[in-house]
Design an enzyme around this catalytic site. Structure first.
Site, PDB file in Angstrom:
ATOM      1  N   ASP A  33       0.680  74.807 -46.075  1.00 26.70           N
ATOM      2  CA  ASP A  33       0.171  73.465 -46.372  1.00 26.70           C
ATOM      3  C   ASP A  33      -1.194  73.422 -45.656  1.00 26.70           C
ATOM      4  O   ASP A  33      -1.783  74.487 -45.416  1.00 26.70           O
ATOM      5  CB  ASP A  33       1.135  72.377 -45.866  1.00 26.70           C
ATOM      6  N   LYS A  82       9.893  69.990 -44.474  1.00 23.36           N
ATOM      7  CA  LYS A  82       8.475  70.135 -44.121  1.00 23.36           C
ATOM      8  C   LYS A  82       8.393  70.412 -42.634  1.00 23.36           C
ATOM      9  O   LYS A  82       9.295  70.030 -41.884  1.00 23.36           O
ATOM     10  CB  LYS A  82       7.714  68.835 -44.423  1.00 23.36           C
TER      11      LYS A  82
HETATM   12  P1  NDP Z   1      -6.230  73.451 -46.805  1.00 23.47           P
HETATM   13  O1  NDP Z   1      -6.033  73.482 -45.345  1.00 23.47           O
HETATM   14  O2  NDP Z   1      -6.464  74.721 -47.547  1.00 23.47           O
HETATM   15  O3  NDP Z   1      -7.455  72.490 -47.172  1.00 23.47           O
HETATM   16  C1  NDP Z   1      -7.438  71.162 -46.781  1.00 23.47           C
HETATM   17  C2  NDP Z   1      -8.718  70.492 -47.218  1.00 23.47           C
HETATM   18  O4  NDP Z   1      -8.611  69.088 -47.029  1.00 23.47           O
HETATM   19  C3  NDP Z   1      -9.915  70.925 -46.391  1.00 23.47           C
HETATM   20  O5  NDP Z   1     -11.083  70.850 -47.157  1.00 23.47           O
HETATM   21  C4  NDP Z   1      -9.919  69.907 -45.269  1.00 23.47           C
HETATM   22  O6  NDP Z   1     -11.164  69.729 -44.615  1.00 23.47           O
HETATM   23  C5  NDP Z   1      -9.512  68.655 -46.008  1.00 23.47           C
HETATM   24  N1  NDP Z   1      -8.829  67.756 -45.094  1.00 23.47           N
HETATM   25  C6  NDP Z   1      -7.693  68.012 -44.398  1.00 23.47           C
HETATM   26  N2  NDP Z   1      -7.382  66.971 -43.626  1.00 23.47           N
HETATM   27  C7  NDP Z   1      -8.329  66.049 -43.827  1.00 23.47           C
HETATM   28  C8  NDP Z   1      -8.559  64.762 -43.312  1.00 23.47           C
HETATM   29  N3  NDP Z   1      -7.737  64.216 -42.410  1.00 23.47           N
HETATM   30  N4  NDP Z   1      -9.631  64.081 -43.777  1.00 23.47           N
HETATM   31  C9  NDP Z   1     -10.476  64.628 -44.672  1.00 23.47           C
HETATM   32  N5  NDP Z   1     -10.323  65.857 -45.188  1.00 23.47           N
HETATM   33  C10 NDP Z   1      -9.256  66.548 -44.775  1.00 23.47           C
HETATM   34  O7  NDP Z   1      -4.975  72.673 -47.382  1.00 23.47           O
HETATM   35  P2  NDP Z   1      -4.415  72.625 -48.888  1.00 23.47           P
HETATM   36  O8  NDP Z   1      -5.525  72.724 -49.857  1.00 23.47           O
HETATM   37  O9  NDP Z   1      -3.295  73.561 -48.976  1.00 23.47           O
HETATM   38  O10 NDP Z   1      -3.799  71.157 -48.924  1.00 23.47           O
HETATM   39  C11 NDP Z   1      -4.526  70.025 -49.417  1.00 23.47           C
HETATM   40  C12 NDP Z   1      -3.553  68.935 -49.825  1.00 23.47           C
HETATM   41  O11 NDP Z   1      -2.690  69.444 -50.863  1.00 23.47           O
HETATM   42  C13 NDP Z   1      -2.595  68.443 -48.730  1.00 23.47           C
HETATM   43  O12 NDP Z   1      -2.337  67.070 -48.953  1.00 23.47           O
HETATM   44  C14 NDP Z   1      -1.329  69.244 -48.981  1.00 23.47           C
HETATM   45  O13 NDP Z   1      -0.194  68.590 -48.460  1.00 23.47           O
HETATM   46  C15 NDP Z   1      -1.332  69.261 -50.502  1.00 23.47           C
HETATM   47  N6  NDP Z   1      -0.531  70.301 -51.143  1.00 23.47           N
HETATM   48  C16 NDP Z   1      -0.704  71.618 -50.816  1.00 23.47           C
HETATM   49  C17 NDP Z   1       0.058  72.579 -51.467  1.00 23.47           C
HETATM   50  C18 NDP Z   1      -0.113  74.031 -51.188  1.00 23.47           C
HETATM   51  O14 NDP Z   1       0.579  74.828 -51.818  1.00 23.47           O
HETATM   52  N7  NDP Z   1      -1.011  74.447 -50.309  1.00 23.47           N
HETATM   53  C19 NDP Z   1       1.054  72.215 -52.475  1.00 23.47           C
HETATM   54  C20 NDP Z   1       1.092  70.813 -52.798  1.00 23.47           C
HETATM   55  C21 NDP Z   1       0.331  69.912 -52.134  1.00 23.47           C
HETATM   56  P3  NDP Z   1     -11.398  70.347 -43.147  1.00 23.47           P
HETATM   57  O15 NDP Z   1     -11.487  71.828 -43.355  1.00 23.47           O
HETATM   58  O16 NDP Z   1     -12.651  69.715 -42.669  1.00 23.47           O
HETATM   59  O17 NDP Z   1     -10.199  69.949 -42.323  1.00 23.47           O
HETATM   60  O1  2IT Z   2       3.386  70.097 -50.516  1.00 25.70           O
HETATM   61  C1  2IT Z   2       3.829  71.144 -51.027  1.00 25.70           C
HETATM   62  O2  2IT Z   2       4.496  71.123 -52.071  1.00 25.70           O
HETATM   63  C2  2IT Z   2       3.509  72.423 -50.375  1.00 25.70           C
HETATM   64  N1  2IT Z   2       2.788  72.424 -49.395  1.00 25.70           N
HETATM   65  C3  2IT Z   2       4.089  73.695 -50.910  1.00 25.70           C
HETATM   66  C4  2IT Z   2       5.484  73.882 -50.406  1.00 25.70           C
HETATM   67  C5  2IT Z   2       6.112  75.226 -50.728  1.00 25.70           C
HETATM   68  O3  2IT Z   2       7.223  75.441 -50.220  1.00 25.70           O
HETATM   69  O4  2IT Z   2       5.524  76.028 -51.436  1.00 25.70           O
END
Ligand code: NDP
Ligand code: 2IT
Length: 447
Positions: free
Chosen positions: A167, A127
């Site tokens: 992420d 990561k």
């Molecule tokens: P994005 O940046 O696209 O969206 C994040 C969302 O979460 C936004 O709505 C953001 O609000 C909110 N958010 C982020 N930080 C905080 C915080 N500290 N408190 C409250 N709200 C928060 O990210 P993703 O959708 O990609 O990721 C969301 C989650 O999913 C994370 O935990 C990530 O690790 C996990 N994840 C992502 C994957 C991927 O492929 N993208 C795969 C697996 C897991 P704001 O805009 O106001 O910051």
């Molecule tokens: O938390 C996760 O699994 C991710 N943000 C995706 C990682 C990846 O390599 O696609």
């Protein structure tokens, strides 16, 4: 120190990492749930796997200096945690968020080891990211930041070494800029990043994969009790990549999505967020980069400033899709009290240990992130395969493979986590993931 007693490992990791609460939380969850298995299988203790698997191969940290639009030089700190490559190249996302630090990236990298193993694809755990705040930055500033970040990272990654992806704060726009700079510095046009735009090596369904995969996993959880998503009321937190596509698939399968949120607050739409309203949200978040509050103004529904969805309404299903520790013990009590019978995590470690205790005590269906959100990295793995073969699969092909992988992960949880008539997904996922990585480590000797 030789730690071949299972109860010694947590105090040892605590002593070695005193200022890393998120990392300790992630380790405590895994070690806690595999303890009985380890006692029955002492060969893992003899090989000292726990000491080895809780220490990253390396943590790289670098200065990122970049010019903002005023012509001033800004400085951030960039990182890559290369945790474990026993079963494949390091693999995991990059997070750009002001809160990023070593503890958060180590927790995410540690979780990623087991998540990636569950997908059945050859990917190790890693990561990275930076304490950079993308909010309010111009497109040019984002590009210059990504270029400067890659200047610090390029020499440590490669298609067969370490393959970052997105992420929080990193989507296909950022991956595009990072990819361009990698190529400029290192030369090869190779699959060094996943989540690329489709026109230069991205995979179909990667953008959708985490959210769709989450819902495919939920469908499997529901099948266990002969139930389906149709007509279920659903709370989703976040409004980013994962939340958007979880909502899209949930709506498609007949669920009623009542909430979305961001770090400023939550909207509650009693009529349900339909496909049209969701398209509006996607435009708001991905193009205009606005706040979820604007949904409440546009569609005339309630907005709860500073609140998370959990205590606002009544939901059959709760899907935390924002960030770590966003659902605490009190939220969990309120959810269960109000009839929630299924929680599945799109985010990484969104439920606190107290919340997980409530879910398990009340015996509701609880699908932890490293199983339920593995669809994103799974399709990243499929993107790596396509890049290696220099071809690209159709949407249908990738979607079919994603579905199969999520069903398989659910099966692994059932195999290793069934306790009487209850499926403990935490134990199931941790044990199944651990066995694969630990066996590979043993086979490769003491390295
Ligand atoms: P994005 O940046 O696209 O969206 C994040 C969302 O979460 C936004 O709505 C953001 O609000 C909110 N958010 C982020 N930080 C905080 C915080 N500290 N408190 C409250 N709200 C928060 O990210 P993703 O959708 O990609 O990721 C969301 C989650 O999913 C994370 O935990 C990530 O690790 C996990 N994840 C992502 C994957 C991927 O492929 N993208 C795969 C697996 C897991 P704001 O805009 O106001 O910051
Ligand atoms: O938390 C996760 O699994 C991710 N943000 C995706 C990682 C990846 O390599 O696609």
């Amino acid at each position: 120190m030789i730690t071949n007693r299972v109860e010694d490992i947590i105090p040892m990791v605590m002593a070695h990492n005193p200022d890393q609460p998120e990392f300790l939380q992630a380790v405590t969850e895994v070690v806690g749930s595999i303890q009985p298995f380890l006692r029955q299988n002492p060969s893992y203790l003899k090989a000292n796997i726990l000491d080895r698997i809780t220490e990253p191969d390396r943590v790289i940290s670098f200065r990122v200096s970049w010019f903002d639009d005023e012509g001033d030089i800004q400085v951030n700190r960039g990182y890559r945690v290369q945790f474990n490559n026993a079963i494949g190249p390091y693999k995991g996302g990059l997070r750009f968020h002001p809160s990023v630090n070593v503890s958060i990236l180590k927790f995410l990298g540690f979780e990623q080891i087991f998540k990636n193993a569950l997908t059945g694809l050859p990917m190790g755990g890693g990561k990275g990211g930076a304490n950079f705040d993308p909010k309010g930055k111009s497109d040019n500033e984002i590009m210059r930041f990504c270029q400067a970040f890659m200047n610090g990272l390029a020499n440590f990654i490669g298609a067969d070494v370490d393959v970052p992806a997105g992420d929080i704060g990193v989507g296909s726009r950022e991956i595009g800029y990072l990819y361009g700079q990698y190529k400029k510095i290192r030369g090869p046009f190779e699959g060094v990043l996943t989540g690329k735009p489709l026109i230069f090596g991205g995979s179909q369904i990667r953008a959708e994969a985490t959210g769709y995969g989450l819902i495919y996993f939920v469908v499997e959880m529901l099948k266990v009790r002969d139930d389906s998503l149709a007509g279920k009321s659903i709370a989703i937190s976040g409004s980013g990549n994962v939340a958007q596509y979880a909502a899209e698939k949930a709506i498609e399968l007949g669920g009623k999505v009542l909430t979305l949120s961001d770090s400023s607050g939550t909207i509650y739409d009693p009529a349900g967020i339909d496909a049209e309203k969701l398209a509006w949200v996607m435009e708001l978040k991905n193009e205009r980069r606005g706040r979820i509050r604007e949904y409440a103004e546009h569609f005339d529904v309630e907005y709860y400033e500073g609140a998370r969805p959990w205590q606002i309404g009544r939901y059959d299903i709760a899907l935390p899709c924002a960030t770590q520790n966003e659902l605490d013990g009190e939220d969990a009590e309120a959810l269960v009290e109000n009839g929630t019978f299924l929680v599945a995590e799109g985010a990484n470690m969104p439920s606190t240990p107290e919340a997980i205790k409530v879910f398990h005590k009340k015996k509701i269906l609880y699908g932890l992130g490293k199983a339920a959100n593995a669809g994103g990295v799974a399709v990243s793995g499929l993107e790596m395969s396509q890049n290696s073969m220099r071809l690209s699969w159709s949407r249908e092909e990738v979607d079919r493979r994603l579905k199969n992988i999520m069903v398989d992960i659910h099966n692994q949880c059932v195999e290793y986590g069934t306790q009487g008539n209850y499926i403990n997904y935490v134990d199931g996922a941790n044990i199944a993931g651990f066995i694969k990585v630990a066996d590979a480590m043993i086979a490769q000797g003491a390295v």
